[in-house]
Every structure is written in C-alpha cells, then in structure tokens.
Motif scaffolding. Structure first.
Motif, PDB file in Angstrom:
ATOM      1  N   ARG A   1      59.437  28.360  44.203  1.00 20.50           N
ATOM      2  CA  ARG A   1      58.696  29.504  43.666  1.00 20.50           C
ATOM      3  C   ARG A   1      58.986  29.713  42.179  1.00 20.50           C
ATOM      4  O   ARG A   1      58.076  29.904  41.365  1.00 20.50           O
ATOM      5  N   VAL A   2      60.278  29.656  41.805  1.00 22.98           N
ATOM      6  CA  VAL A   2      60.651  29.853  40.394  1.00 22.98           C
ATOM      7  C   VAL A   2      60.093  28.727  39.530  1.00 22.98           C
ATOM      8  O   VAL A   2      59.598  28.959  38.421  1.00 22.98           O
TER       9      VAL A   2
ATOM     10  N   ASP B   1      62.461  37.915  37.508  1.00 29.37           N
ATOM     11  CA  ASP B   1      61.481  36.983  36.933  1.00 29.37           C
ATOM     12  C   ASP B   1      61.228  37.278  35.460  1.00 29.37           C
ATOM     13  O   ASP B   1      61.254  36.372  34.617  1.00 29.37           O
ATOM     14  N   LYS B   2      60.987  38.548  35.168  1.00 27.10           N
ATOM     15  CA  LYS B   2      60.708  38.950  33.788  1.00 27.10           C
ATOM     16  C   LYS B   2      61.922  38.704  32.892  1.00 27.10           C
ATOM     17  O   LYS B   2      61.799  38.227  31.758  1.00 27.10           O
TER      18      LYS B   2
ATOM     19  N   GLN C   1      53.514  27.878  35.452  1.00 23.13           N
ATOM     20  CA  GLN C   1      52.333  28.680  35.130  1.00 23.13           C
ATOM     21  C   GLN C   1      52.500  29.422  33.812  1.00 23.13           C
ATOM     22  O   GLN C   1      51.515  29.732  33.133  1.00 23.13           O
ATOM     23  N   GLY C   2      53.771  29.690  33.441  1.00 22.73           N
ATOM     24  CA  GLY C   2      54.042  30.363  32.171  1.00 22.73           C
ATOM     25  C   GLY C   2      54.123  29.414  30.991  1.00 22.73           C
ATOM     26  O   GLY C   2      54.423  29.835  29.873  1.00 22.73           O
TER      27      GLY C   2
ATOM     28  N   LYS D   1      57.371  26.965  40.093  1.00 27.62           N
ATOM     29  CA  LYS D   1      55.924  27.191  39.974  1.00 27.62           C
ATOM     30  C   LYS D   1      55.622  28.304  38.986  1.00 27.62           C
ATOM     31  O   LYS D   1      54.703  28.188  38.149  1.00 27.62           O
ATOM     32  N   THR D   2      56.391  29.388  39.047  1.00 27.85           N
ATOM     33  CA  THR D   2      56.198  30.526  38.139  1.00 27.85           C
ATOM     34  C   THR D   2      56.383  30.105  36.684  1.00 27.85           C
ATOM     35  O   THR D   2      55.595  30.474  35.810  1.00 27.85           O
TER      36      THR D   2
END
Length: 533
Positions: free
Chosen positions: A378-379, A348-349, A385-386, A381-382
């Motif tokens: 999930r990716v 993710d990072k 949010q970023g 959504k992540t």
C-alpha cells in the motif's frame, strides 16, 4: 490541523525545511555531536576531581599509589576528550570498543587478540579477501584465535562489525585442513552456515564465495523461492561450504541430495531471529544430521532462553563468549534517533513531508520500514502515485523480485526502498543515510536492528520513527534506548510511561536474568511438627 497533530509534526524537528536534502541533517548532527562531546568532557573531568579529592585525603599507601595511577589515567581521558571536542570529534570511528571475553582457559597465550593480519599466521591466499582492510575488526581480532584453535564460540556484536569473516576465515581454514590429499569431485560439505532469511544468506554467500576464490574453497547458497535444479547440480558436483535457510536445507536433506554427515564446522548466524521465526525444531533436526564431533559457532544479537538452551544442547559445555559492546539492548551511537508521536492517520502525509526533506534530490539512499506485507504494498503504491521512484521487498514477492529490488537499491538506481523486517537484520547496504520507521516494529530489538541499517562503518546516519498509541507498551524500552544513546526523548513519548514490561514466553513465562552455575544455592526451609497438627 488540530493541536495534537500540530505538536506531533514539530516534535524533535532536527533540520530546517529550506535546506537541500541532507545538508541540514549534517548541521543538526554536528550540533548533537558537540553536545555529546561536552557531556563526555564533563564526565571525564568529574572523574579527575574525584581522584584528586581521594588523593589529598588518604595516606601514601599502596592503595594511594594505585589512586595516583587512576589520576594519571583520568588526566589522559580529559586530554583526549578535550582534543576530540576541539576537533569536532570526527575521529570517533577509531575509538576502542568495550570487549568482554569469558570462558575456560582464555588466558592462554595462543588466544591473544589478533591485532594485525600479518600476526595472524594465516596463509596469504586466505587473507586475500582482507587486503582492503587496515586491520582485523574487534570481533575478528577476538574470535579468530579461539576458532582457529577449534574452540566453540558465542559471538555477540553489532551488525556491520565484520562477523561474516569472523567465522568465514576459520571456516575456510577448517576446510583446507580437512581436504588435504582428498579427491574433490562429488565431495560432501564440511561446513554449514544457517541464516534466518534469504537476503542474509545470499549476502553471507557473496562474501564467502569471494573469499574462497583465492584459496580454492567453494560455497553454495541454498534458499527457497527459487528453482532447486541448479542447487542440486552444484551439490552433486561437490561443495565445501553450504550456506542457507533452514527450510530449503531441510527439503534437500529429505530429497537425499544433501548430506551433512561430514559437516564438522557449524555456524548459526542471527540465532535469536531464527528461533523467533519458528525455525527451532527444523534447526534441531538439521544439527542432528551433522557430524557428532563438530565445532559450533553462534552469533546472536540477543541471548534469550531458547537460544541459551540450544547452545547448552549442541555446544561444548565451556564455550568461549565474546561480547563486543554490550549484551544490553543498545542502539548505534552514530545514528541520530528522532521519535515522533502522532496519530495513525497522519503517517502518510508526514512520510511524504519527510521524503521531501531527506530525499529531495532522489539520489541519497532512504530506507522506509513497515510492519506488514500488505502495508508495504500500500505504501509503495501511494508513493508511486505521488511521483516517487520506489521499490519494495517483503514476503509476498518472489525471490527474483526481492533480489532485483535490493540490487536496484544497493547500486543507487532506485535509492528509495520500502521493506518489512526481512531487511532489518544483517544486510550490509552501503551508504543508507536515513531510515524511516513508518510503523514501529513488534519488539524494541527489531527497532535497534532497523536503525542499524544506517550509520555503518563509522559513518553518521539519521533514523526518524513514527510512534502511535498502539505502540505504547514498548514506550519504556524505547525511552531507555534513546537515553542510553544520549538522544532527545520527546515529552509526548514520556506520557505513555517509562515502565518496561517483562518479556514473556508462552512456554516458559517471564524471562529473568540468567543464573550462573556457581551461584549460591537456595536455602531449604523446614517446618516443625506443629504444622502437621
């Protein structure tokens, strides 16, 4: 950050962090290009030296004359490679492609490659869809003469090579030849094109509908996830070419609204993928509904046993096989492949860091591949949010949502997209600069198809792949793909080993090399009578 994570973060870094967007990518690609040109030039020079040595040691025989001819060819190769290297090698897109054509009576003059549109002998209204192209692509050049003369054909070529019109134009000519003097209202289709996914079916339909406008050939696209009503209405009004996915076509046949009894031209596009997705029995059932006397065309990126068996059952015993490039697993050489070995929890990072590098302006197209539908959600959504503007396509989304997301990505309104392998094959998405494999696919073939979404139509592209401990079984195949394309193989990847496992089937076991019909017969071993004592 631990040493292992630190090492992973710096593996094969191609660009400087401070460069805006993809300017650094271009610099790295130029560097890689220069290295590749030097290798090609050295290779050509070695060939020349070998010919010169042979020429100086052998007598002046017929063989020696042949060697002198080889020497001349080698000298020309050195000149070409040197010129390419001096000019930055930017003219690579016009290079001759490796073509292998096999089959019965293929030397006949009528099967000569179609080098220009004017030499094809096709009507002007049929060629209207090709007016923006300079000349036929290699697969079109080789396939058209055979298909227009009624031959069954197997085509193996890279995505983005013009396969749709390679079978599309002969399909339209087939319709025009059959429809002469016949009423059009309520007509049954004459051509059928089967595709593994909705997106690919829709893309083929877009090309065929556009191509058919000028010559009066009508096509329809049939796929699930949307209402059957409009599709049924179109079928009842009469149609020439049906393009669709196996599931929806089977449903409409069983409802009695689709008849394939007059279909005498059948195309299986991405046949290997269709069988991988479990459509083999449905495909067999559908083919059984078509005319017994038909012309068959199969396009497939690979040639596994199941596809081979399907071809043997439904095609002519002596089909023509056209291979553009190689049947071996190979990636597009216009794509710079970067493989990064890291821990699963670091992805993710690292993904965000790569987007800040490759997608800083949020204008250039970047495609991120994941393995599962839940992972895609999930990716997405992540990243939302970023603060990233992103869309996604996967199997849990409705067809409307998938079509809308793909449209936004294609027109540049949202040039960042998360996708499962529904977008890995066949889709022609213009100007994708970067492909990021957040999750490595289940097969190396799918890896090759994924990265093939960039570097299309002679343009350059970049693929950045995350490889984890869970993927180690595919390390050997991936190393081979990287080496074949003269790409950097990270040391961390080599630690998993370079062994390539045999591909196995639950029904047939390991897949071995296909044995030709004229191969030597096995020797019968006999034992003397003493063995029975």
């Amino acid at each position: 950050m631990g040493k292992k994570q630190h090492d992973a973060a710096r593996v094969s870094e191609p660009v400087a962090e401070e460069s805006p967007d993809c300017s650094a990518i271009k610099a790295e690609k130029k560097k890689m290009k220069k290295k590749k040109d030097k290798q090609n030039q050295d290779s050509a020079k070695r060939k020349l030296e070998e010919v010169e040595v042979q020429d100086s040691t052998e007598p002046k025989t017929k063989k020696n004359k042949k060697d002198k001819k080889s020497k001349k060819i080698a000298e020309e190769a050195v000149a070409v490679e040197t010129n390419d290297a001096q000019n930055g090698g930017e003219d690579e897109s016009v290079r001759d492609e490796h073509v292998v054509v096999t089959g019965k009576n293929i030397e006949d003059e009528k099967y000569a490659p179609t080098t220009t549109f004017s030499a094809s002998g096709l009507p002007k209204e049929v060629l209207e869809c090709c007016k923006s192209f300079e000349k036929p692509s290699p697969i079109q050049s080789r396939a058209w003469p055979f298909l227009l003369n009624g031959r069954d054909l197997i085509g193996i070529a890279a995505t983005g090579s013009g396969k749709t019109l390679a079978f599309g134009i002969p399909a339209m000519m087939h319709v025009l030849g059959k429809r002469k003097g016949k009423a059009s209202k309520g007509r049954n289709p004459l051509c059928l094109v089967l595709s593994p996914t909705r997106e690919l079916a829709q893309q083929i339909s877009d090309v065929m509908c556009d191509a058919g406008t000028s010559c009066g050939v009508e096509s329809i696209c049939l796929y699930g996830g949307t209402s059957k009503g409009p599709q049924i209405s179109s079928l009842k009004s009469g149609i020439d070419i049906v393009i669709g996915t196996p599931g929806r076509i089977k449903d409409l046949i069983e409802m009695g609204v689709l008849s394939l009894k007059e279909v005498s031209f059948v195309v299986l596009d991405e046949a290997d993928r269709m069988l991988d997705m479990g459509f083999e029995q449905i495909v067999r059932s559908i083919l059984g509904q078509t005319c017994s006397v038909r012309q068959m065309v199969m396009f497939s990126a690979t040639w596994p046993l199941a596809v081979h068996n399907l071809a043997q059952e439904f095609m002519d015993p002596n089909p023509v096989k056209v291979v553009i490039g190689s049947e071996d697993l190979a990636a597009n050489h216009d794509v710079m492949q970067i493989v990064e070995v890291l821990d699963d929890r670091s992805r993710d990072k690292r993904l965000v860091a790569l987007l800040e590098k490759y997608h800083k302006s949020q204008r250039n197209r970047v495609l991120v591949f994941v393995l599962y539908k839940l992972e895609a959600s999930r990716v997405e959504k992540t990243l939302h949010q970023g603060g990233w503007k992103v869309v996604s396509i996967h199997g849990d989304k409705s067809q409307y949502e998938r079509t809308k997301a793909l449209s936004l990505f294609k027109n540049g309104s949202c040039p960042l997209m998360i996708a499962t392998d529904v977008a890995a094959r066949g889709l022609d998405i213009p100007d994708v600069e970067v492909v990021i494999n957040y999750s490595f696919p289940l097969t190396t073939e799918d890896y090759v198809h994924r990265i093939g979404r960039t570097g299309r139509a002679g343009k350059k592209g970049v693929s950045h792949t995350f490889f984890t401990q869970q993927n180690k079984g595919l390390a050997g195949e991936l190393v081979n793909v990287l080496r074949e394309a003269n790409q950097i193989v990270p040391d961390d990847l080599l630690k998993f080993g370079t062994h390539v496992k045999k591909k196995e089937s639950k029904l047939y076991g390991a897949h071995f090399k296909e044995i030709s019909a004229n191969a030597p017969k096995s020797k019968k071993i006999t034992f003397d009578d003493s063995d029975e004592d």
